[in-house]
Design a protein around this motif. Sequence first.
Motif, PDB file in Angstrom:
ATOM      1  N   SER A  60       0.793  -1.229   0.000  1.00  0.00           N
ATOM      2  CA  SER A  60       0.000   0.000   0.000  1.00  0.00           C
ATOM      3  C   SER A  60       0.826   1.281   0.000  1.00  0.00           C
ATOM      4  O   SER A  60       0.336   2.331  -0.419  1.00  0.00           O
ATOM      5  CB  SER A  60      -0.919   0.018   1.224  1.00  0.00           C
ATOM      6  OG  SER A  60      -0.153   0.176   2.420  1.00  0.00           O
ATOM      7  N   GLY A  61       2.049   1.207   0.515  1.00  0.00           N
ATOM      8  CA  GLY A  61       2.848   2.424   0.666  1.00  0.00           C
ATOM      9  C   GLY A  61       2.374   3.299   1.816  1.00  0.00           C
ATOM     10  O   GLY A  61       2.762   4.459   1.926  1.00  0.00           O
ATOM     11  N   MET A  62       1.566   2.743   2.706  1.00  0.00           N
ATOM     12  CA  MET A  62       0.983   3.508   3.801  1.00  0.00           C
ATOM     13  C   MET A  62       1.909   3.533   5.024  1.00  0.00           C
ATOM     14  O   MET A  62       1.527   3.130   6.121  1.00  0.00           O
ATOM     15  CB  MET A  62      -0.377   2.916   4.188  1.00  0.00           C
ATOM     16  CG  MET A  62      -1.351   2.853   3.044  1.00  0.00           C
ATOM     17  SD  MET A  62      -2.005   4.452   2.620  1.00  0.00           S
ATOM     18  CE  MET A  62      -3.274   4.572   3.824  1.00  0.00           C
ATOM     19  N   TYR A  63       3.125   3.977   4.805  1.00  0.00           N
ATOM     20  CA  TYR A  63       4.098   4.041   5.889  1.00  0.00           C
ATOM     21  C   TYR A  63       5.070   5.179   5.634  1.00  0.00           C
ATOM     22  O   TYR A  63       5.155   5.712   4.525  1.00  0.00           O
ATOM     23  CB  TYR A  63       4.863   2.721   6.019  1.00  0.00           C
ATOM     24  CG  TYR A  63       5.687   2.374   4.807  1.00  0.00           C
ATOM     25  CD1 TYR A  63       6.997   2.834   4.666  1.00  0.00           C
ATOM     26  CD2 TYR A  63       5.155   1.599   3.779  1.00  0.00           C
ATOM     27  CE1 TYR A  63       7.749   2.533   3.549  1.00  0.00           C
ATOM     28  CE2 TYR A  63       5.912   1.291   2.649  1.00  0.00           C
ATOM     29  CZ  TYR A  63       7.204   1.764   2.554  1.00  0.00           C
ATOM     30  OH  TYR A  63       7.953   1.466   1.438  1.00  0.00           O
ATOM     31  N   ARG A  64       5.791   5.548   6.706  1.00  0.00           N
ATOM     32  CA  ARG A  64       6.797   6.608   6.614  1.00  0.00           C
ATOM     33  C   ARG A  64       8.051   6.130   7.331  1.00  0.00           C
ATOM     34  O   ARG A  64       7.980   5.523   8.394  1.00  0.00           O
ATOM     35  CB  ARG A  64       6.256   7.871   7.295  1.00  0.00           C
ATOM     36  CG  ARG A  64       7.187   9.069   7.180  1.00  0.00           C
ATOM     37  CD  ARG A  64       6.689  10.271   7.964  1.00  0.00           C
ATOM     38  NE  ARG A  64       7.090  10.122   9.360  1.00  0.00           N
ATOM     39  CZ  ARG A  64       6.272  10.119  10.400  1.00  0.00           C
ATOM     40  NH1 ARG A  64       4.984  10.258  10.240  1.00  0.00           N
ATOM     41  NH2 ARG A  64       6.730   9.982  11.633  1.00  0.00           N
ATOM     42  N   LEU A  65       9.196   6.411   6.735  1.00  0.00           N
ATOM     43  CA  LEU A  65      10.485   6.108   7.346  1.00  0.00           C
ATOM     44  C   LEU A  65      11.162   7.426   7.695  1.00  0.00           C
ATOM     45  O   LEU A  65      11.462   8.213   6.813  1.00  0.00           O
ATOM     46  CB  LEU A  65      11.387   5.326   6.374  1.00  0.00           C
ATOM     47  CG  LEU A  65      10.815   4.084   5.712  1.00  0.00           C
ATOM     48  CD1 LEU A  65      11.826   3.500   4.738  1.00  0.00           C
ATOM     49  CD2 LEU A  65      10.408   3.071   6.740  1.00  0.00           C
ATOM     50  N   ASP A  66      11.388   7.660   8.968  1.00  0.00           N
ATOM     51  CA  ASP A  66      12.121   8.860   9.368  1.00  0.00           C
ATOM     52  C   ASP A  66      13.621   8.597   9.403  1.00  0.00           C
ATOM     53  O   ASP A  66      14.411   9.533   9.307  1.00  0.00           O
ATOM     54  CB  ASP A  66      11.656   9.345  10.742  1.00  0.00           C
ATOM     55  CG  ASP A  66      10.263   9.960  10.689  1.00  0.00           C
ATOM     56  OD1 ASP A  66       9.717  10.135   9.585  1.00  0.00           O
ATOM     57  OD2 ASP A  66       9.709  10.264  11.769  1.00  0.00           O
ATOM     58  N   LEU A  67      13.993   7.340   9.572  1.00  0.00           N
ATOM     59  CA  LEU A  67      15.394   6.918   9.599  1.00  0.00           C
ATOM     60  C   LEU A  67      15.515   5.635   8.786  1.00  0.00           C
ATOM     61  O   LEU A  67      14.539   4.890   8.670  1.00  0.00           O
ATOM     62  CB  LEU A  67      15.844   6.643  11.046  1.00  0.00           C
ATOM     63  CG  LEU A  67      15.885   7.834  11.993  1.00  0.00           C
ATOM     64  CD1 LEU A  67      16.023   7.349  13.440  1.00  0.00           C
ATOM     65  CD2 LEU A  67      17.048   8.745  11.634  1.00  0.00           C
ATOM     66  N   PRO A  68      16.679   5.345   8.253  1.00  0.00           N
ATOM     67  CA  PRO A  68      16.840   4.102   7.498  1.00  0.00           C
ATOM     68  C   PRO A  68      16.467   2.858   8.316  1.00  0.00           C
ATOM     69  O   PRO A  68      15.893   1.910   7.776  1.00  0.00           O
ATOM     70  CB  PRO A  68      18.325   4.085   7.133  1.00  0.00           C
ATOM     71  CG  PRO A  68      18.756   5.509   7.182  1.00  0.00           C
ATOM     72  CD  PRO A  68      17.904   6.165   8.237  1.00  0.00           C
ATOM     73  N   GLU A  69      16.744   2.885   9.616  1.00  0.00           N
ATOM     74  CA  GLU A  69      16.436   1.734  10.473  1.00  0.00           C
ATOM     75  C   GLU A  69      14.951   1.395  10.460  1.00  0.00           C
ATOM     76  O   GLU A  69      14.575   0.236  10.638  1.00  0.00           O
ATOM     77  CB  GLU A  69      16.876   2.003  11.927  1.00  0.00           C
ATOM     78  CG  GLU A  69      18.352   2.113  12.120  1.00  0.00           C
ATOM     79  CD  GLU A  69      18.930   3.484  11.776  1.00  0.00           C
ATOM     80  OE1 GLU A  69      20.102   3.690  12.088  1.00  0.00           O
ATOM     81  OE2 GLU A  69      18.235   4.344  11.189  1.00  0.00           O
ATOM     82  N   HIS A  70      14.109   2.393  10.270  1.00  0.00           N
ATOM     83  CA  HIS A  70      12.667   2.165  10.275  1.00  0.00           C
ATOM     84  C   HIS A  70      12.225   1.287   9.100  1.00  0.00           C
ATOM     85  O   HIS A  70      11.108   0.770   9.102  1.00  0.00           O
ATOM     86  CB  HIS A  70      11.907   3.488  10.254  1.00  0.00           C
ATOM     87  CG  HIS A  70      12.169   4.324  11.458  1.00  0.00           C
ATOM     88  ND1 HIS A  70      11.951   5.678  11.485  1.00  0.00           N
ATOM     89  CD2 HIS A  70      12.629   4.002  12.693  1.00  0.00           C
ATOM     90  CE1 HIS A  70      12.264   6.159  12.668  1.00  0.00           C
ATOM     91  NE2 HIS A  70      12.687   5.157  13.424  1.00  0.00           N
ATOM     92  N   GLY A  71      13.079   1.096   8.134  1.00  0.00           N
ATOM     93  CA  GLY A  71      12.759   0.235   6.999  1.00  0.00           C
ATOM     94  C   GLY A  71      13.360  -1.156   7.094  1.00  0.00           C
ATOM     95  O   GLY A  71      13.210  -1.967   6.176  1.00  0.00           O
ATOM     96  N   ALA A  72      14.012  -1.474   8.203  1.00  0.00           N
ATOM     97  CA  ALA A  72      14.722  -2.752   8.316  1.00  0.00           C
ATOM     98  C   ALA A  72      13.790  -3.950   8.164  1.00  0.00           C
ATOM     99  O   ALA A  72      14.069  -4.869   7.388  1.00  0.00           O
ATOM    100  CB  ALA A  72      15.471  -2.822   9.646  1.00  0.00           C
ATOM    101  N   LEU A  73      12.672  -3.967   8.883  1.00  0.00           N
ATOM    102  CA  LEU A  73      11.773  -5.114   8.774  1.00  0.00           C
ATOM    103  C   LEU A  73      11.001  -5.117   7.458  1.00  0.00           C
ATOM    104  O   LEU A  73      10.612  -6.169   6.967  1.00  0.00           O
ATOM    105  CB  LEU A  73      10.831  -5.187   9.976  1.00  0.00           C
ATOM    106  CG  LEU A  73      11.511  -5.622  11.267  1.00  0.00           C
ATOM    107  CD1 LEU A  73      10.526  -5.630  12.432  1.00  0.00           C
ATOM    108  CD2 LEU A  73      12.170  -6.994  11.119  1.00  0.00           C
ATOM    109  N   LEU A  74      10.823  -3.936   6.860  1.00  0.00           N
ATOM    110  CA  LEU A  74      10.248  -3.902   5.511  1.00  0.00           C
ATOM    111  C   LEU A  74      11.212  -4.566   4.523  1.00  0.00           C
ATOM    112  O   LEU A  74      10.779  -5.245   3.590  1.00  0.00           O
ATOM    113  CB  LEU A  74       9.968  -2.462   5.073  1.00  0.00           C
ATOM    114  CG  LEU A  74       8.803  -1.754   5.737  1.00  0.00           C
ATOM    115  CD1 LEU A  74       8.722  -0.313   5.256  1.00  0.00           C
ATOM    116  CD2 LEU A  74       7.493  -2.480   5.492  1.00  0.00           C
ATOM    117  N   SER A  75      12.501  -4.386   4.744  1.00  0.00           N
ATOM    118  CA  SER A  75      13.507  -5.039   3.893  1.00  0.00           C
ATOM    119  C   SER A  75      13.434  -6.550   4.043  1.00  0.00           C
ATOM    120  O   SER A  75      13.543  -7.287   3.063  1.00  0.00           O
ATOM    121  CB  SER A  75      14.914  -4.544   4.239  1.00  0.00           C
ATOM    122  OG  SER A  75      15.018  -3.165   3.995  1.00  0.00           O
TER     123      SER A  75
END
Length: 145
Positions: A60-75
């Motif tokens: 959906s793209g219904m998320y926001r990453l303020d820091l690269p770490e916030h995308g770790a589990l998305l990765s």
Amino acid sequence: MTPKTVRGGFVTGAAAAEGPLEADEIALAEHLETKLGRASLFAWFLSDDGRRKLDAWLESGMYRLDLPEHGALLSVAWLRQNGREDDASELVRVLEPWAGRVRLWPYELNEAEVPGVHVATLPVVSARLERKRPQRNFSSQAVPK
């Protein structure tokens, strides 16, 4: 990990994604009726329900990453979706030591942010800035006169 910086640009030994639980993390833990803490939330994101949540965010793209770490589990989710289960497992292994201290998932949005360059008029930008709240780590710093 993105290092936490303090006034004057000095780097501390902490990660920028550390700190007390945020309101959405507390609400999620309460909703899940799980122990209050990032380690418990990290474990939930590795469960079937948590994996479905990560997959839904990616779709959906219904998320926001303020820091690269916030995308770790998305990765991790992306790797899994693309047949790279071994790489996903390895990334989880690397992240596990940080699971109790660092937020490794995104902020949920009510509507997707549009990627790319954003162009807006001065009144639109002014209205957006008026709605912003001060960041806790900056508002506590004294401004020299």
